[in-house]
Design a protein around this motif. Structure first.
Motif, PDB file in Angstrom:
ATOM      1  N   MET A  41       0.824  -1.187   0.000  1.00  0.00           N
ATOM      2  CA  MET A  41       0.000   0.000   0.000  1.00  0.00           C
ATOM      3  C   MET A  41       0.876   1.262   0.000  1.00  0.00           C
ATOM      4  N   TRP A  42       1.993   1.200   0.705  1.00  0.00           N
ATOM      5  CA  TRP A  42       2.908   2.344   0.746  1.00  0.00           C
ATOM      6  C   TRP A  42       3.367   2.688  -0.664  1.00  0.00           C
ATOM      7  N   ASP A  43       3.624   1.657  -1.484  1.00  0.00           N
ATOM      8  CA  ASP A  43       4.045   1.885  -2.868  1.00  0.00           C
ATOM      9  C   ASP A  43       2.975   2.631  -3.667  1.00  0.00           C
ATOM     10  N   GLU A  44       1.699   2.323  -3.402  1.00  0.00           N
ATOM     11  CA  GLU A  44       0.616   3.013  -4.098  1.00  0.00           C
ATOM     12  C   GLU A  44       0.618   4.504  -3.770  1.00  0.00           C
ATOM     13  N   PHE A  45       0.798   4.836  -2.500  1.00  0.00           N
ATOM     14  CA  PHE A  45       0.844   6.240  -2.088  1.00  0.00           C
ATOM     15  C   PHE A  45       2.020   6.953  -2.751  1.00  0.00           C
ATOM     16  N   LYS A  46       3.178   6.281  -2.779  1.00  0.00           N
ATOM     17  CA  LYS A  46       4.367   6.886  -3.411  1.00  0.00           C
ATOM     18  C   LYS A  46       4.120   7.111  -4.901  1.00  0.00           C
ATOM     19  N   LYS A  47       3.555   6.113  -5.565  1.00  0.00           N
ATOM     20  CA  LYS A  47       3.286   6.208  -6.999  1.00  0.00           C
ATOM     21  C   LYS A  47       2.343   7.372  -7.298  1.00  0.00           C
ATOM     22  N   LEU A  48       1.370   7.590  -6.426  1.00  0.00           N
ATOM     23  CA  LEU A  48       0.412   8.677  -6.603  1.00  0.00           C
ATOM     24  C   LEU A  48       0.952  10.024  -6.114  1.00  0.00           C
ATOM     25  N   LYS A  49       2.177  10.012  -5.581  1.00  0.00           N
ATOM     26  CA  LYS A  49       2.870  11.220  -5.102  1.00  0.00           C
ATOM     27  C   LYS A  49       2.092  11.925  -3.984  1.00  0.00           C
ATOM     28  N   ILE A  50       1.558  11.123  -3.084  1.00  0.00           N
ATOM     29  CA  ILE A  50       0.799  11.659  -1.959  1.00  0.00           C
ATOM     30  C   ILE A  50       1.754  11.932  -0.806  1.00  0.00           C
ATOM     31  N   LYS A  51       1.630  13.094  -0.220  1.00  0.00           N
ATOM     32  CA  LYS A  51       2.476  13.513   0.897  1.00  0.00           C
ATOM     33  C   LYS A  51       1.711  13.422   2.217  1.00  0.00           C
ATOM     34  N   TYR A  52       2.467  13.301   3.293  1.00  0.00           N
ATOM     35  CA  TYR A  52       1.903  13.396   4.638  1.00  0.00           C
ATOM     36  C   TYR A  52       1.852  14.875   4.979  1.00  0.00           C
ATOM     37  N   GLU A  53       0.736  15.323   5.528  1.00  0.00           N
ATOM     38  CA  GLU A  53       0.585  16.729   5.904  1.00  0.00           C
ATOM     39  C   GLU A  53       0.417  16.815   7.412  1.00  0.00           C
ATOM     40  N   ALA A  54       1.472  17.227   8.090  1.00  0.00           N
ATOM     41  CA  ALA A  54       1.432  17.371   9.551  1.00  0.00           C
ATOM     42  C   ALA A  54       0.722  18.681   9.892  1.00  0.00           C
ATOM     43  N   ALA A  55      -0.430  18.578  10.536  1.00  0.00           N
ATOM     44  CA  ALA A  55      -1.223  19.754  10.901  1.00  0.00           C
ATOM     45  C   ALA A  55      -0.457  20.628  11.891  1.00  0.00           C
ATOM     46  N   GLN A  56      -0.703  21.929  11.817  1.00  0.00           N
ATOM     47  CA  GLN A  56      -0.098  22.912  12.710  1.00  0.00           C
ATOM     48  C   GLN A  56      -1.224  23.690  13.391  1.00  0.00           C
ATOM     49  N   LEU A  57      -0.970  24.222  14.575  1.00  0.00           N
ATOM     50  CA  LEU A  57      -1.996  25.027  15.239  1.00  0.00           C
ATOM     51  C   LEU A  57      -2.279  26.310  14.469  1.00  0.00           C
ATOM     52  N   THR A  58      -1.245  26.858  13.846  1.00  0.00           N
ATOM     53  CA  THR A  58      -1.421  28.032  12.988  1.00  0.00           C
ATOM     54  C   THR A  58      -0.629  27.808  11.708  1.00  0.00           C
ATOM     55  N   GLY A  59      -1.114  28.344  10.646  1.00  0.00           N
ATOM     56  CA  GLY A  59      -0.410  28.235   9.373  1.00  0.00           C
ATOM     57  C   GLY A  59      -0.718  26.934   8.651  1.00  0.00           C
ATOM     58  N   LYS A  60      -0.031  26.777   7.525  1.00  0.00           N
ATOM     59  CA  LYS A  60      -0.252  25.622   6.667  1.00  0.00           C
ATOM     60  C   LYS A  60       0.393  24.365   7.243  1.00  0.00           C
ATOM     61  N   PRO A  61      -0.172  23.203   6.891  1.00  0.00           N
ATOM     62  CA  PRO A  61       0.448  21.947   7.322  1.00  0.00           C
ATOM     63  C   PRO A  61       1.847  21.802   6.724  1.00  0.00           C
ATOM     64  N   GLN A  62       2.708  21.102   7.441  1.00  0.00           N
ATOM     65  CA  GLN A  62       4.047  20.829   6.931  1.00  0.00           C
ATOM     66  C   GLN A  62       4.011  19.507   6.177  1.00  0.00           C
ATOM     67  N   LYS A  63       4.362  19.565   4.896  1.00  0.00           N
ATOM     68  CA  LYS A  63       4.333  18.366   4.060  1.00  0.00           C
ATOM     69  C   LYS A  63       5.675  17.657   4.103  1.00  0.00           C
ATOM     70  N   ARG A  64       5.589  16.317   4.042  1.00  0.00           N
ATOM     71  CA  ARG A  64       6.787  15.489   3.967  1.00  0.00           C
ATOM     72  C   ARG A  64       6.412  14.203   3.255  1.00  0.00           C
ATOM     73  N   ASP A  65       7.424  13.444   2.850  1.00  0.00           N
ATOM     74  CA  ASP A  65       7.158  12.155   2.238  1.00  0.00           C
ATOM     75  C   ASP A  65       6.542  11.214   3.267  1.00  0.00           C
ATOM     76  N   LEU A  66       5.633  10.377   2.811  1.00  0.00           N
ATOM     77  CA  LEU A  66       5.059   9.351   3.683  1.00  0.00           C
ATOM     78  C   LEU A  66       6.104   8.300   3.975  1.00  0.00           C
ATOM     79  N   ASP A  67       6.034   7.716   5.158  1.00  0.00           N
ATOM     80  CA  ASP A  67       6.903   6.577   5.441  1.00  0.00           C
ATOM     81  C   ASP A  67       6.022   5.377   5.778  1.00  0.00           C
ATOM     82  N   LYS A  68       6.627   4.240   5.915  1.00  0.00           N
ATOM     83  CA  LYS A  68       5.866   3.006   6.131  1.00  0.00           C
ATOM     84  C   LYS A  68       5.092   3.042   7.447  1.00  0.00           C
ATOM     85  N   GLU A  69       5.585   3.758   8.436  1.00  0.00           N
ATOM     86  CA  GLU A  69       4.879   3.861   9.707  1.00  0.00           C
ATOM     87  C   GLU A  69       3.555   4.615   9.551  1.00  0.00           C
TER      88      GLU A  69
END
Length: 174
Positions: A1-29
């Motif tokens: 499933m992780w490979d599917e997310f990578k193939k679709l170029k989906i990022k993890y978006e860490a929510a913040q109390l203020t401002g935009k979410p911080q995006k990063r590559d997804l990891d297996k966890e």
């Protein structure tokens, strides 16, 4: 499933109390935290040897896939548990609760669970009928779990059969 997310170029978006979410590559966890159910592993014989199910009788969930602040904060406040709490009172209580670093951290973690999964549902070929396209543009709407559920059931049916997809909700008075 992780490979599917990578193939679709989906990022993890860490929510913040203020401002935009911080995006990063997804990891297996991140994927493991979803505790995904894999139909191919659970029903490999039916799917791979028989081509799918002949019929599926279901009771789909009728919620929308998005964060629910009131549901989240219920566990932290007796005030939020009141049934007729107006939005102004709720926002005031929420602001007060978010002053607690532990609650704020839990809230951000909760919020961060949704964007990458929503992006998957919106871009995966498995769920190609979830987003409307008007004049060549995708139209953003909430992700309805019953639509995902019905589309997945259809995907699991054996092709080429006269199939009927039944929903228990259609036969039971609630």
């Amino acid at each position: 499933m992780w490979d599917e997310f990578k193939k679709l170029k989906i990022k993890y978006e860490a929510a913040q109390l203020t401002g935009k979410p911080q995006k990063r590559d997804l990891d297996k966890e991140d994927i493991a935290a979803l505790q995904p159910f894999h139909w191919g592993y659970e029903f490999g014989e039916i799917i791979q040897q028989r081509g799918g199910f002949d019929a599926i009788i279901t009771n789909p969930p009728w919620e929308i896939f998005k964060p629910n602040a009131k549901e989240f904060f219920l566990q932290y406040s007796d005030l939020v548990k009141r049934k007729k709490m107006d939005i102004k009172s709720f926002e005031k209580e929420k602001k007060k609760l978010l002053q607690d670093p532990e609650i704020a951290s839990a809230w951000l973690k909760y919020l961060s669970q949704f964007p990458h999964v929503s992006a998957y549902y919106r871009s995966s070929p498995q769920y190609q009928n979830q987003i409307s396209v008007v004049n060549g543009k995708k139209q953003g709407t909430d992700i309805n779990l019953y639509k995902l559920f019905v589309e997945q059931c259809f995907n699991l049916l054996r092709p080429g059969e006269n199939v009927v997809l039944l929903s228990l909700a259609a036969f039971i008075r609630i």
